[in-house]
Design a protein around this motif. Structure first.
Motif, PDB file in Angstrom:
ATOM      1  N   PHE A 225      49.700 -33.466 -70.237  1.00  0.00           N
ATOM      2  CA  PHE A 225      49.285 -33.925 -71.562  1.00  0.00           C
ATOM      3  C   PHE A 225      48.899 -32.732 -72.430  1.00  0.00           C
ATOM      4  N   GLU A 226      48.095 -31.825 -71.889  1.00  0.00           N
ATOM      5  CA  GLU A 226      47.685 -30.643 -72.651  1.00  0.00           C
ATOM      6  C   GLU A 226      48.889 -29.778 -73.001  1.00  0.00           C
ATOM      7  N   GLU A 227      49.830 -29.676 -72.079  1.00  0.00           N
ATOM      8  CA  GLU A 227      51.018 -28.861 -72.351  1.00  0.00           C
ATOM      9  C   GLU A 227      51.860 -29.497 -73.456  1.00  0.00           C
ATOM     10  N   CYS A 228      51.909 -30.827 -73.502  1.00  0.00           N
ATOM     11  CA  CYS A 228      52.645 -31.508 -74.574  1.00  0.00           C
ATOM     12  C   CYS A 228      52.014 -31.235 -75.934  1.00  0.00           C
ATOM     13  N   LEU A 229      50.692 -31.217 -75.995  1.00  0.00           N
ATOM     14  CA  LEU A 229      50.031 -30.906 -77.265  1.00  0.00           C
ATOM     15  C   LEU A 229      50.415 -29.503 -77.725  1.00  0.00           C
ATOM     16  N   LYS A 230      50.502 -28.569 -76.790  1.00  0.00           N
ATOM     17  CA  LYS A 230      50.900 -27.202 -77.158  1.00  0.00           C
ATOM     18  C   LYS A 230      52.360 -27.158 -77.597  1.00  0.00           C
ATOM     19  N   LEU A 231      53.199 -27.959 -76.945  1.00  0.00           N
ATOM     20  CA  LEU A 231      54.616 -27.977 -77.290  1.00  0.00           C
ATOM     21  C   LEU A 231      54.845 -28.510 -78.699  1.00  0.00           C
ATOM     22  N   PHE A 232      54.100 -29.577 -79.069  1.00  0.00           N
ATOM     23  CA  PHE A 232      54.447 -30.320 -80.276  1.00  0.00           C
ATOM     24  C   PHE A 232      53.451 -30.211 -81.422  1.00  0.00           C
ATOM     25  N   LEU A 233      52.290 -29.620 -81.196  1.00  0.00           N
ATOM     26  CA  LEU A 233      51.290 -29.588 -82.265  1.00  0.00           C
ATOM     27  C   LEU A 233      50.928 -28.174 -82.702  1.00  0.00           C
ATOM     28  N   THR A 234      51.813 -27.233 -82.479  1.00  0.00           N
ATOM     29  CA  THR A 234      51.528 -25.852 -82.888  1.00  0.00           C
ATOM     30  C   THR A 234      52.561 -25.319 -83.870  1.00  0.00           C
ATOM     31  N   GLY A 235      53.285 -26.227 -84.516  1.00  0.00           N
ATOM     32  CA  GLY A 235      54.163 -25.816 -85.598  1.00  0.00           C
ATOM     33  C   GLY A 235      55.612 -25.573 -85.228  1.00  0.00           C
ATOM     34  N   ARG A 236      55.957 -25.777 -83.946  1.00  0.00           N
ATOM     35  CA  ARG A 236      57.350 -25.568 -83.519  1.00  0.00           C
ATOM     36  C   ARG A 236      57.829 -26.779 -82.724  1.00  0.00           C
ATOM     37  N   ALA A 237      57.519 -27.972 -83.220  1.00  0.00           N
ATOM     38  CA  ALA A 237      57.824 -29.194 -82.481  1.00  0.00           C
ATOM     39  C   ALA A 237      59.324 -29.430 -82.360  1.00  0.00           C
ATOM     40  N   VAL A 238      60.065 -29.219 -83.451  1.00  0.00           N
ATOM     41  CA  VAL A 238      61.515 -29.464 -83.412  1.00  0.00           C
ATOM     42  C   VAL A 238      62.181 -28.518 -82.414  1.00  0.00           C
ATOM     43  N   ALA A 239      61.847 -27.241 -82.508  1.00  0.00           N
ATOM     44  CA  ALA A 239      62.439 -26.257 -81.589  1.00  0.00           C
ATOM     45  C   ALA A 239      62.049 -26.553 -80.141  1.00  0.00           C
ATOM     46  N   SER A 240      60.810 -27.001 -79.923  1.00  0.00           N
ATOM     47  CA  SER A 240      60.375 -27.340 -78.566  1.00  0.00           C
ATOM     48  C   SER A 240      61.148 -28.527 -78.024  1.00  0.00           C
ATOM     49  N   PHE A 241      61.318 -29.570 -78.844  1.00  0.00           N
ATOM     50  CA  PHE A 241      62.055 -30.754 -78.412  1.00  0.00           C
ATOM     51  C   PHE A 241      63.503 -30.395 -78.073  1.00  0.00           C
ATOM     52  N   GLU A 242      64.133 -29.613 -78.935  1.00  0.00           N
ATOM     53  CA  GLU A 242      65.514 -29.208 -78.676  1.00  0.00           C
ATOM     54  C   GLU A 242      65.613 -28.363 -77.412  1.00  0.00           C
ATOM     55  N   GLY A 243      64.591 -27.534 -77.159  1.00  0.00           N
ATOM     56  CA  GLY A 243      64.570 -26.745 -75.929  1.00  0.00           C
ATOM     57  C   GLY A 243      64.429 -27.623 -74.694  1.00  0.00           C
ATOM     58  N   VAL A 331      52.215 -47.837 -69.666  1.00  0.00           N
ATOM     59  CA  VAL A 331      51.883 -47.755 -68.239  1.00  0.00           C
ATOM     60  C   VAL A 331      52.880 -46.867 -67.504  1.00  0.00           C
ATOM     61  N   HIS A 332      54.162 -47.019 -67.792  1.00  0.00           N
ATOM     62  CA  HIS A 332      55.173 -46.197 -67.115  1.00  0.00           C
ATOM     63  C   HIS A 332      54.991 -44.714 -67.458  1.00  0.00           C
ATOM     64  N   GLN A 333      54.659 -44.418 -68.718  1.00  0.00           N
ATOM     65  CA  GLN A 333      54.512 -43.015 -69.120  1.00  0.00           C
ATOM     66  C   GLN A 333      53.302 -42.365 -68.469  1.00  0.00           C
ATOM     67  N   LEU A 334      52.272 -43.175 -68.179  1.00  0.00           N
ATOM     68  CA  LEU A 334      51.065 -42.629 -67.555  1.00  0.00           C
ATOM     69  C   LEU A 334      51.337 -42.068 -66.171  1.00  0.00           C
ATOM     70  N   ASN A 335      52.455 -42.466 -65.552  1.00  0.00           N
ATOM     71  CA  ASN A 335      52.808 -41.881 -64.256  1.00  0.00           C
ATOM     72  C   ASN A 335      53.130 -40.405 -64.379  1.00  0.00           C
ATOM     73  N   THR A 336      53.519 -39.976 -65.573  1.00  0.00           N
ATOM     74  CA  THR A 336      53.892 -38.571 -65.782  1.00  0.00           C
ATOM     75  C   THR A 336      52.833 -37.828 -66.584  1.00  0.00           C
ATOM     76  N   ILE A 337      52.423 -38.407 -67.702  1.00  0.00           N
ATOM     77  CA  ILE A 337      51.498 -37.731 -68.626  1.00  0.00           C
ATOM     78  C   ILE A 337      50.259 -38.586 -68.803  1.00  0.00           C
ATOM     79  N   ALA A 338      49.096 -38.004 -68.582  1.00  0.00           N
ATOM     80  CA  ALA A 338      47.834 -38.742 -68.697  1.00  0.00           C
ATOM     81  C   ALA A 338      47.444 -38.866 -70.164  1.00  0.00           C
ATOM     82  N   LEU A 339      47.959 -39.898 -70.809  1.00  0.00           N
ATOM     83  CA  LEU A 339      47.652 -40.140 -72.218  1.00  0.00           C
ATOM     84  C   LEU A 339      46.330 -40.896 -72.308  1.00  0.00           C
ATOM     85  N   PRO A 340      45.268 -40.286 -72.844  1.00  0.00           N
ATOM     86  CA  PRO A 340      43.961 -40.960 -72.902  1.00  0.00           C
ATOM     87  C   PRO A 340      44.020 -42.233 -73.747  1.00  0.00           C
ATOM     88  N   ARG A 341      43.170 -43.199 -73.406  1.00  0.00           N
ATOM     89  CA  ARG A 341      43.157 -44.480 -74.116  1.00  0.00           C
ATOM     90  C   ARG A 341      42.845 -44.311 -75.601  1.00  0.00           C
TER      91      ARG A 341
END
Length: 443
Positions: A225-243, A331-341
């Protein structure tokens, strides 16, 4: 750590041959460096700060590497606290700024029990201390293994990182298979840093990623979850997604969304997702906030649309299908990424409000305008125009509704009500509701 690449001869890059300046370094980091030096210890600015300064960036975090043990660092700084079990570190606290000080670590087990690895190769604990040369070759990427020396303002390079930074290459130190197995999150870091710095991932470093992507299932969901925030919330979300797409990591992080995107032949869902990530990058660039709830509503929208369509095709009523699809995807996504309530619940509300934008009854309109998630849900509806023009009338109506005084809006809604739309024989015309609402239609 096995099969690490042979250490390069030490290359010392003097001040006149690089652009790292003390003016760009945090004064608190300089205080830590100078005090450690005065106490007789080696001390270097290291890692991302040196890398970012070399490419003209402005680091937010400044890390220090030293031959002082964590306990010795604590003795030098009253404002120091020791943290970590897996990696013991010293944090020197200056108000809101924390300077992280790490002791040089060795790359081998000395038998003390301070280095522990999983049978698959993953490092569970690493507190065996060593030399600066040891420390350099146990770091992940060559670009992160550069040391700035405060005594002569030089940059010291033990692994060829200086040339890799010049050539804008992300290269793992050592055997890529081994290094990814030690810590599978390194695959995400490779993509994230390449996107952030506009680097290429070196061929041998990139080759194992699609094959080893399933190892991310071994990583802690909270860490992902923390790594996803770094991937998508630091100004390079499009490039991260494409990567992530390019290197086969999207399936591992967001399996249901990845499957939905692959099945969506028109590409409408991907167009919307990219438009949303581009908007996120623009908000970050303008120092505007971006909610993780909105981000994950966007990233998991393809999965929600697919699940909703499947439930409706099975004959489930629209409202029930929407709730069930939202719960199932979460619920299915929580198996991979701990998304807080505190993020998953607003995310679901953004989805569930989408079908209400097609309703025009007076009470429903005012109730939706007063909903605490209205603005986020409307912004999300607006993004859906990137997938389909089907929602253009709804966007236009609700954009205008937000600008009108309440009494004027009420008059307009009353005039448009079915009772006011009587047919020629005086009988009111009833509006037909689209079966299944509008949450996924056309997308």
């Amino acid at each position: 750590m096995s099969e690490l690449q042979t250490i390069h001869p030490l290359r010392v890059i003097p001040r006149e041959e690089h652009n790292v300046s003390r003016r760009e370094i945090s004064p608190n980091a300089l205080r830590v460096l100078y005090r450690l030096r005065e106490a007789g210890f080696g001390a270097y600015l290291v890692g991302g700060a040196v890398r970012d300064l070399l490419v003209g960036g402005h680091p937010k975090d400044f890390d220090v590497a030293t031959d002082a043990t964590p306990e010795q660092v604590k003795q030098l700084f009253r404002n120091c606290r020791l943290i970590g079990r897996r990696f013991r570190l010293a944090h020197v606290v200056f108000g809101r700024e924390i300077i992280e000080v790490a002791t040089f670590r060795a790359n081998a087990d000395d038998g003390s029990g301070d280095r522990e690895t999983h049978e698959g190769g993953r490092v569970l604990r690493d507190n065996v201390f060593g030399s600066i040369e040891d420390d350099a070759i146990r770091r992940d990427f060559t670009a992160n293994a550069l040391y700035y020396a405060i005594e002569d303002f030089s940059v010291r390079d033990y692994v060829g990182g200086f040339e890799d930074v010049r050539n804008r290459l992300m290269r793992l130190i050592g055997d890529p298979d081994t290094r990814y197995r030690e810590d599978p999150v390194r695959m995400l870091r490779a993509v994230r840093l390449a996107a952030k710095l506009d680097f290429e991932i070196e061929t041998a470093t990139a080759e194992p990623i699609p094959r080893l992507a399933p190892l991310l299932s071994e990583a802690a969901p909270a860490r992902l979850f923390e790594e996803c925030l770094k991937l998508f919330l630091t100004g390079r979300a499009v490039a991260s997604f494409e990567g992530l797409e390019r290197h086969g990591l999207l399936d591992a992080l967001f399996p249901e969304s990845a499957a939905a995107l692959q099945a969506n032949r028109s590409g409408a869902l991907r167009r919307m997702l990219i438009a949303g990530l581009r908007s996120t990058d623009a908000r970050v660039a303008n120092d505007e906030p971006v909610s993780p709830a909105f981000l994950f509503a966007l990233l998991l929208w393809p999965a929600y649309c697919r699940s909703l369509a499947q439930l409706q095709q099975g004959g489930m009523h629209a409202a029930e299908a929407e709730r069930r699809a939202a719960d199932r995807v979460t619920v299915h996504q929580l198996n991979t990424i701990a998304l807080p309530r505190r993020f998953s619940l607003p995310m679901q509300e953004i989805w569930l409000l989408q079908s209400r934008f097609s309703l025009r009854q007076r009470k429903r309109v005012f109730r939706l305008l007063a909903h605490p998630r209205f603005r986020a849900a409307f912004d999300f509806l607006n993004l859906r125009l990137a997938a389909s023009n089907e929602h253009a009338d709804d966007v236009a109506f609700w954009r205008e509704a937000q600008t009108q005084p309440g009494d004027a809006l009420a008059v307009q809604l009353d005039a448009q009500s079915p009772a006011a739309e009587a047919g020629a024989n005086g009988a009111p015309r009833r509006r037909r509701r689209r079966r299944g609402g509008s949450a996924a239609s056309g997308e």
